[in-house]
Design a protein around this motif. Sequence first.
Motif, PDB file in Angstrom:
ATOM      1  N   ILE A 101     -65.974 -69.099 -38.173  1.00 28.41           N
ATOM      2  CA  ILE A 101     -65.770 -67.856 -37.426  1.00 28.41           C
ATOM      3  C   ILE A 101     -64.973 -66.901 -38.296  1.00 28.41           C
ATOM      4  CG2 ILE A 101     -64.812 -66.815 -35.334  1.00 28.41           C
ATOM      5  CD1 ILE A 101     -65.011 -69.586 -34.017  1.00 28.41           C
ATOM      6  N   GLU A 102     -65.545 -65.735 -38.572  1.00 31.01           N
ATOM      7  CA  GLU A 102     -64.903 -64.706 -39.391  1.00 31.01           C
ATOM      8  C   GLU A 102     -64.533 -63.520 -38.497  1.00 31.01           C
ATOM      9  OE1 GLU A 102     -64.021 -64.570 -42.499  1.00 31.01           O
ATOM     10  OE2 GLU A 102     -65.049 -66.235 -43.492  1.00 31.01           O
ATOM     11  N   VAL A 103     -63.226 -63.360 -38.261  1.00 34.37           N
ATOM     12  CA  VAL A 103     -62.736 -62.278 -37.411  1.00 34.37           C
ATOM     13  C   VAL A 103     -62.360 -61.091 -38.291  1.00 34.37           C
ATOM     14  CG1 VAL A 103     -60.999 -61.574 -35.728  1.00 34.37           C
ATOM     15  CG2 VAL A 103     -61.882 -63.925 -35.714  1.00 34.37           C
ATOM     16  N   SER A 104     -62.948 -59.940 -37.999  1.00 34.87           N
ATOM     17  CA  SER A 104     -62.696 -58.736 -38.788  1.00 34.87           C
ATOM     18  C   SER A 104     -61.248 -58.290 -38.670  1.00 34.87           C
ATOM     19  CB  SER A 104     -63.607 -57.602 -38.312  1.00 34.87           C
ATOM     20  OG  SER A 104     -64.959 -57.903 -38.550  1.00 34.87           O
ATOM     21  N   GLY A 105     -60.851 -57.418 -39.591  1.00 38.97           N
ATOM     22  CA  GLY A 105     -59.553 -56.773 -39.464  1.00 38.97           C
ATOM     23  C   GLY A 105     -59.446 -56.111 -38.099  1.00 38.97           C
ATOM     24  N   THR A 106     -58.405 -56.445 -37.365  1.00 37.23           N
ATOM     25  CA  THR A 106     -58.256 -56.021 -35.970  1.00 37.23           C
ATOM     26  C   THR A 106     -56.924 -55.323 -35.789  1.00 37.23           C
ATOM     27  OG1 THR A 106     -59.575 -57.942 -35.267  1.00 37.23           O
ATOM     28  CG2 THR A 106     -58.277 -56.825 -33.571  1.00 37.23           C
ATOM     29  N   ALA A 107     -56.945 -54.236 -35.031  1.00 38.22           N
ATOM     30  CA  ALA A 107     -55.727 -53.474 -34.747  1.00 38.22           C
ATOM     31  C   ALA A 107     -55.741 -53.057 -33.279  1.00 38.22           C
ATOM     32  CB  ALA A 107     -55.629 -52.254 -35.669  1.00 38.22           C
ATOM     33  N   ALA A 108     -54.711 -52.340 -32.873  1.00 34.45           N
ATOM     34  CA  ALA A 108     -54.540 -51.950 -31.467  1.00 34.45           C
ATOM     35  C   ALA A 108     -55.430 -50.744 -31.145  1.00 34.45           C
ATOM     36  CB  ALA A 108     -53.078 -51.638 -31.185  1.00 34.45           C
ATOM     37  N   ILE A 109     -56.717 -51.004 -30.930  1.00 39.63           N
ATOM     38  CA  ILE A 109     -57.705 -49.989 -30.595  1.00 39.63           C
ATOM     39  C   ILE A 109     -58.393 -50.414 -29.301  1.00 39.63           C
ATOM     40  CG2 ILE A 109     -59.893 -48.932 -31.320  1.00 39.63           C
ATOM     41  CD1 ILE A 109     -58.922 -49.238 -34.206  1.00 39.63           C
ATOM     42  N   ASP A 110     -58.605 -49.477 -28.377  1.00 35.31           N
ATOM     43  CA  ASP A 110     -59.110 -49.845 -27.052  1.00 35.31           C
ATOM     44  C   ASP A 110     -60.627 -49.732 -26.965  1.00 35.31           C
ATOM     45  OD1 ASP A 110     -59.757 -47.166 -26.690  1.00 35.31           O
ATOM     46  OD2 ASP A 110     -58.197 -46.774 -25.215  1.00 35.31           O
ATOM     47  N   LYS A 111     -61.162 -49.899 -25.756  1.00 34.73           N
ATOM     48  CA  LYS A 111     -62.604 -49.914 -25.542  1.00 34.73           C
ATOM     49  C   LYS A 111     -63.240 -48.535 -25.663  1.00 34.73           C
ATOM     50  CE  LYS A 111     -62.249 -51.907 -21.621  1.00 34.73           C
ATOM     51  NZ  LYS A 111     -62.611 -52.580 -20.340  1.00 34.73           N
ATOM     52  N   HIS A 112     -62.416 -47.513 -25.891  1.00 35.55           N
ATOM     53  CA  HIS A 112     -62.938 -46.175 -26.143  1.00 35.55           C
ATOM     54  C   HIS A 112     -62.767 -45.783 -27.609  1.00 35.55           C
ATOM     55  CE1 HIS A 112     -63.286 -45.737 -21.816  1.00 35.55           C
ATOM     56  NE2 HIS A 112     -62.014 -46.066 -21.698  1.00 35.55           N
ATOM     57  N   GLY A 113     -62.227 -46.686 -28.419  1.00 41.92           N
ATOM     58  CA  GLY A 113     -61.990 -46.396 -29.830  1.00 41.92           C
ATOM     59  C   GLY A 113     -60.696 -45.665 -30.095  1.00 41.92           C
ATOM     60  N   VAL A 114     -59.797 -45.634 -29.107  1.00 35.52           N
ATOM     61  CA  VAL A 114     -58.537 -44.897 -29.216  1.00 35.52           C
ATOM     62  C   VAL A 114     -57.419 -45.838 -29.656  1.00 35.52           C
ATOM     63  CG1 VAL A 114     -56.824 -43.549 -27.930  1.00 35.52           C
ATOM     64  CG2 VAL A 114     -59.278 -43.261 -27.449  1.00 35.52           C
ATOM     65  N   SER A 115     -56.557 -45.356 -30.561  1.00 34.40           N
ATOM     66  CA  SER A 115     -55.397 -46.132 -30.991  1.00 34.40           C
ATOM     67  C   SER A 115     -54.385 -46.229 -29.855  1.00 34.40           C
ATOM     68  CB  SER A 115     -54.729 -45.478 -32.198  1.00 34.40           C
ATOM     69  OG  SER A 115     -55.620 -45.368 -33.275  1.00 34.40           O
ATOM     70  N   LEU A 116     -53.773 -47.392 -29.726  1.00 32.81           N
ATOM     71  CA  LEU A 116     -52.825 -47.644 -28.644  1.00 32.81           C
ATOM     72  C   LEU A 116     -51.397 -47.801 -29.172  1.00 32.81           C
ATOM     73  CD1 LEU A 116     -54.953 -50.310 -26.732  1.00 32.81           C
ATOM     74  CD2 LEU A 116     -54.637 -47.900 -26.080  1.00 32.81           C
ATOM     75  N   TYR A 117     -50.423 -47.541 -28.313  1.00 35.21           N
ATOM     76  CA  TYR A 117     -49.003 -47.832 -28.551  1.00 35.21           C
ATOM     77  C   TYR A 117     -48.480 -47.207 -29.846  1.00 35.21           C
ATOM     78  CZ  TYR A 117     -50.306 -51.323 -25.079  1.00 35.21           C
ATOM     79  OH  TYR A 117     -50.804 -51.939 -23.968  1.00 35.21           O
ATOM     80  N   ARG A 118     -48.679 -45.913 -29.971  1.00 33.73           N
ATOM     81  CA  ARG A 118     -48.190 -45.214 -31.158  1.00 33.73           C
ATOM     82  C   ARG A 118     -46.681 -45.372 -31.286  1.00 33.73           C
ATOM     83  NH1 ARG A 118     -51.772 -40.464 -32.857  1.00 33.73           N
ATOM     84  NH2 ARG A 118     -53.759 -40.905 -31.859  1.00 33.73           N
ATOM     85  N   GLY A 119     -46.249 -45.768 -32.474  1.00 37.19           N
ATOM     86  CA  GLY A 119     -44.827 -45.891 -32.746  1.00 37.19           C
ATOM     87  C   GLY A 119     -44.175 -47.155 -32.239  1.00 37.19           C
ATOM     88  N   ASP A 120     -44.932 -48.019 -31.574  1.00 37.39           N
ATOM     89  CA  ASP A 120     -44.361 -49.243 -30.987  1.00 37.39           C
ATOM     90  C   ASP A 120     -44.976 -50.454 -31.696  1.00 37.39           C
ATOM     91  OD1 ASP A 120     -43.556 -51.401 -29.434  1.00 37.39           O
ATOM     92  OD2 ASP A 120     -43.765 -50.326 -27.530  1.00 37.39           O
ATOM     93  N   ILE A 121     -44.302 -50.947 -32.722  1.00 34.21           N
ATOM     94  CA  ILE A 121     -44.857 -52.021 -33.531  1.00 34.21           C
ATOM     95  C   ILE A 121     -45.010 -53.308 -32.728  1.00 34.21           C
ATOM     96  CG2 ILE A 121     -42.560 -52.537 -34.450  1.00 34.21           C
ATOM     97  CD1 ILE A 121     -45.979 -53.216 -36.120  1.00 34.21           C
ATOM     98  N   ARG A 122     -44.037 -53.620 -31.890  1.00 36.03           N
ATOM     99  CA  ARG A 122     -44.115 -54.867 -31.132  1.00 36.03           C
ATOM    100  C   ARG A 122     -45.323 -54.850 -30.183  1.00 36.03           C
ATOM    101  NH1 ARG A 122     -40.251 -58.826 -30.675  1.00 36.03           N
ATOM    102  NH2 ARG A 122     -38.798 -57.450 -31.766  1.00 36.03           N
ATOM    103  N   ALA A 123     -45.536 -53.729 -29.525  1.00 32.98           N
ATOM    104  CA  ALA A 123     -46.675 -53.619 -28.611  1.00 32.98           C
ATOM    105  C   ALA A 123     -47.994 -53.660 -29.380  1.00 32.98           C
ATOM    106  CB  ALA A 123     -46.576 -52.335 -27.798  1.00 32.98           C
TER     107      ALA A 123
END
Length: 420
Positions: free
Chosen positions: A299-321
């Motif tokens: 199983i190869e999981v792509s680079g993943t970040a805090a992006i939602d089901k609309h393609g929007v970045s989440l939790y700006r400025g909050d590294i823990r979140a």
Amino acid sequence: MMLLVKDRISSGIKRRSRHMSFHVTEEGGEAFIVVSVKTPNDAREAASLSYTQIGEVLTERRMVICHERIFGSLCVEDAVTEARSKALHEQHVPSNGSITYIEGNPPWGKGFAGTIIHAVRLKDMNDFWTIIDGNRPCGRGWRQNGIMHLILQSIQPPNEKRYQKISRSLQAHYMIERAERILRENGASYRDVVRTWFYLSNILDWYAVFNKARNEKYGEFGIMPGPGDRELLLPASTGIQAETPSGAACTMDLLAVLGGDGAEPSVRRLSNPSQLDAFRYGSAFARCSVVRNESICLIEVSGTAAIDKHGVSLYRGDIRAQIDCTLDKMQELLKQEAMELEDICSATVFVKQPEYAEIFYEVADARGLKDLPCVCILADVCRAELLFEMDAEVIVPKEVILKENGNENLWIRQFLSFPA
């Protein structure tokens, strides 16, 4: 820099100290070895210790390296690669294969951050070969269970003496074209690629330009999704900030898998129900690739970040979140294959600021991932507001998948395409 005594686990080895962690996960004749250095170090000494232990494992298990990525500052490349060669030679392990050395500055500043190795054990070494482009090694090929695997490493645009005169867009075009040519020369094509790793200089300055170039080439190769397409052919991928020793704007590794000798791999590309498919906002990759043969599942999981089901970045400025959100997204992907975050056998963690590394380890520990086999390095992610990204690999033995599905014949029909 001493490690603790071996702690044997069912599928491999864990060794750890406050200075370094060493993980080996082996299933079905394949293994991932992950060495992560946790504290400031003498790069030559740390690399020597790491590769001495790597050599011991490879020799003991009669395995050969098929993919090798080294993460460290560019200023210590010579020290690290020299120590690597010496240590492997002393363990009677071939050290002249291709490697990918990329800038992976450790959180404390400069030095050697770690290495990730994919190794295989083969019944016949005639089923393992070095891929040559011109007069240079550029990857490995091997046959296992009737399936051919090709790894290309450190593929860059040609004419390295002219990088300063070629636009970054053209460098991306030439790099991908070169990869396709090498694949064709080895009996494959880009349609067989299940995983890519792209390392981009100053990623935030030209990621949109890179995406446009990649999309154009993938369109030529016939793998870009179109309206109504049911089959997703894009590979899983990581695209991250990293300088390379040559000064090229971009470099890449890839894994291609194709059938032969009457056997065919089962390859699936997964979407994530909690994230928008990346190709829908201009980035041509699948969230995950799953490759099965008669002995294991990779199983190869792509680079993943805090992006939602609309393609929007989440939790700006909050590294823990952002870290928690990213781990949740990865968990969603792995659940589709009845796996958990605890099953990860290899991962790369990218943090934008040095202090974020310790926060990642705290969050991981709180989620039961204290022994996660990962290398953590400093890197910009593809969007300025994203502070964290992680990719991962999992190998699953056939017996585990059978148990999860509860029906051997069902598993064979669904995932191996063998006659029931």
